[in-house]
Design a protein around this motif. Structure first.
Motif, PDB file in Angstrom:
ATOM      1  N   SER A 155      16.489  37.727  41.408  1.00  0.00           N
ATOM      2  CA  SER A 155      17.479  36.736  41.845  1.00  0.00           C
ATOM      3  C   SER A 155      18.405  36.411  40.693  1.00  0.00           C
ATOM      4  N   GLY A 156      19.570  35.900  41.039  1.00  0.00           N
ATOM      5  CA  GLY A 156      20.509  35.513  40.006  1.00  0.00           C
ATOM      6  C   GLY A 156      21.605  34.632  40.550  1.00  0.00           C
ATOM      7  N   THR A 157      22.441  34.178  39.639  1.00  0.00           N
ATOM      8  CA  THR A 157      23.589  33.353  39.988  1.00  0.00           C
ATOM      9  C   THR A 157      24.820  33.931  39.315  1.00  0.00           C
ATOM     10  N   ILE A 158      25.886  34.104  40.093  1.00  0.00           N
ATOM     11  CA  ILE A 158      27.178  34.522  39.545  1.00  0.00           C
ATOM     12  C   ILE A 158      28.014  33.248  39.414  1.00  0.00           C
ATOM     13  N   HIS A 159      28.415  32.930  38.198  1.00  0.00           N
ATOM     14  CA  HIS A 159      29.139  31.696  37.886  1.00  0.00           C
ATOM     15  C   HIS A 159      30.456  31.621  38.656  1.00  0.00           C
ATOM     16  N   TYR A 160      30.823  30.420  39.066  1.00  0.00           N
ATOM     17  CA  TYR A 160      32.022  30.226  39.878  1.00  0.00           C
ATOM     18  C   TYR A 160      33.290  30.731  39.202  1.00  0.00           C
ATOM     19  N   LYS A 161      33.358  30.725  37.864  1.00  0.00           N
ATOM     20  CA  LYS A 161      34.558  31.201  37.175  1.00  0.00           C
ATOM     21  C   LYS A 161      34.771  32.702  37.381  1.00  0.00           C
ATOM     22  N   VAL A 162      33.690  33.451  37.593  1.00  0.00           N
ATOM     23  CA  VAL A 162      33.818  34.874  37.906  1.00  0.00           C
ATOM     24  C   VAL A 162      34.471  35.012  39.280  1.00  0.00           C
ATOM     25  N   LEU A 163      34.052  34.171  40.207  1.00  0.00           N
ATOM     26  CA  LEU A 163      34.540  34.248  41.590  1.00  0.00           C
ATOM     27  C   LEU A 163      36.002  33.847  41.711  1.00  0.00           C
ATOM     28  N   THR A 164      36.508  33.045  40.781  1.00  0.00           N
ATOM     29  CA  THR A 164      37.904  32.611  40.850  1.00  0.00           C
ATOM     30  C   THR A 164      38.869  33.625  40.250  1.00  0.00           C
ATOM     31  N   GLU A 165      38.355  34.625  39.549  1.00  0.00           N
ATOM     32  CA  GLU A 165      39.224  35.672  39.016  1.00  0.00           C
ATOM     33  C   GLU A 165      39.745  36.525  40.157  1.00  0.00           C
ATOM     34  N   GLU A 166      41.035  36.740  40.202  1.00  0.00           N
ATOM     35  CA  GLU A 166      41.670  37.449  41.311  1.00  0.00           C
ATOM     36  C   GLU A 166      41.053  38.822  41.575  1.00  0.00           C
ATOM     37  N   ARG A 167      40.772  39.573  40.520  1.00  0.00           N
ATOM     38  CA  ARG A 167      40.252  40.932  40.720  1.00  0.00           C
ATOM     39  C   ARG A 167      38.852  40.938  41.328  1.00  0.00           C
ATOM     40  N   PHE A 168      38.118  39.820  41.219  1.00  0.00           N
ATOM     41  CA  PHE A 168      36.779  39.752  41.780  1.00  0.00           C
ATOM     42  C   PHE A 168      36.702  38.922  43.059  1.00  0.00           C
ATOM     43  N   ALA A 169      37.810  38.365  43.514  1.00  0.00           N
ATOM     44  CA  ALA A 169      37.808  37.400  44.614  1.00  0.00           C
ATOM     45  C   ALA A 169      36.991  37.849  45.833  1.00  0.00           C
ATOM     46  N   LYS A 170      37.131  39.082  46.240  1.00  0.00           N
ATOM     47  CA  LYS A 170      36.411  39.552  47.425  1.00  0.00           C
ATOM     48  C   LYS A 170      35.460  40.703  47.109  1.00  0.00           C
ATOM     49  N   ALA A 171      35.113  40.848  45.830  1.00  0.00           N
ATOM     50  CA  ALA A 171      34.317  41.990  45.396  1.00  0.00           C
ATOM     51  C   ALA A 171      32.830  41.834  45.653  1.00  0.00           C
ATOM     52  N   PHE A 172      32.351  40.603  45.720  1.00  0.00           N
ATOM     53  CA  PHE A 172      30.915  40.361  45.793  1.00  0.00           C
ATOM     54  C   PHE A 172      30.452  40.259  47.235  1.00  0.00           C
ATOM     55  N   THR A 173      30.039  41.402  47.774  1.00  0.00           N
ATOM     56  CA  THR A 173      29.508  41.464  49.129  1.00  0.00           C
ATOM     57  C   THR A 173      28.230  42.302  49.102  1.00  0.00           C
ATOM     58  N   VAL A 174      27.416  42.130  50.130  1.00  0.00           N
ATOM     59  CA  VAL A 174      26.195  42.934  50.231  1.00  0.00           C
ATOM     60  C   VAL A 174      26.585  44.408  50.243  1.00  0.00           C
ATOM     61  N   GLY A 175      25.937  45.196  49.392  1.00  0.00           N
ATOM     62  CA  GLY A 175      26.224  46.621  49.292  1.00  0.00           C
ATOM     63  C   GLY A 175      27.102  46.995  48.114  1.00  0.00           C
ATOM     64  N   SER A 176      27.781  46.008  47.509  1.00  0.00           N
ATOM     65  CA  SER A 176      28.586  46.295  46.317  1.00  0.00           C
ATOM     66  C   SER A 176      27.658  46.566  45.133  1.00  0.00           C
ATOM     67  N   THR A 177      28.145  47.364  44.184  1.00  0.00           N
ATOM     68  CA  THR A 177      27.371  47.699  42.984  1.00  0.00           C
ATOM     69  C   THR A 177      28.086  47.134  41.764  1.00  0.00           C
TER      70      THR A 177
END
Length: 162
Positions: free
Chosen positions: A103-125
């Motif tokens: 298990s883990g946590t991806i910090h909210y600041k990573v999620l606010t970066e435009e290049r990662f905005a929609k990158a984190f989905t089930v199946g992504s590597t």
């Protein structure tokens, strides 16, 4: 001539062995058997990226205990198995590599970066480096704390990358 790659193989008790990239990919596919997470495009693209970049995947979840002294996993390639936003704006994830899940946590600041905005989905590597490992006292469970500094590259489920 195929580029040679060092592979640390802790499952068989070897310190290290050298094999070609093609042999490494074949070994990965043989080792995972029925598990198609490791035969899909995002995983294979991530392995190719690490190889072309001249890097070596130096850590896996099976090595977590070894890294608790310095509290970091040097470089890992993982598949997102589940992801859920939490109340703090972070993303709670379950990640998988060849040796298991964590298990883990991806910090909210990573999620606010435009290049990662929609990158984190089930199946992504994800390719991550210097990831902090958190282990509560008296617990055998370990958690990853993923920040912007840990992000190397994300390979989307649909084949794109960030």
């Amino acid at each position: 001539m195929a580029k040679l790659r060092k592979l640390v193989d802790t499952r068989e008790g070897r310190e290290e062995s050298v094999m070609s990239t093609q042999e490494y990919i074949r070994k990965v596919i043989e080792d995972v058997g029925e598990d198609d997470d490791f035969t899909r495009k995002p995983w294979l693209s991530a392995i190719d990226y690490v190889n072309v970049d001249g890097g070596i995947v130096t850590s896996c979840f099976g090595d977590v205990k070894k890294f608790l002294k310095n509290g970091k996993l040097e470089q890992i390639v993982v598949v997102i198995k589940s992801c859920t936003p939490n109340a703090l704006g972070d993303l709670t994830v379950t990640l998988k590599d060849l040796s298991g899940t964590i298990s883990g946590t991806i910090h909210y600041k990573v999620l606010t970066e435009e290049r990662f905005a929609k990158a984190f989905t089930v199946g992504s590597t994800l390719i991550l480096h210097n990831v902090s490992v958190f282990s509560p006292k008296q617990s055998t469970h370990h958690y990853l704390n993923i920040t912007k500094k840990n992000m190397v590259k994300v390979f989307h489920k649909d084949g794109g990358s960030a």
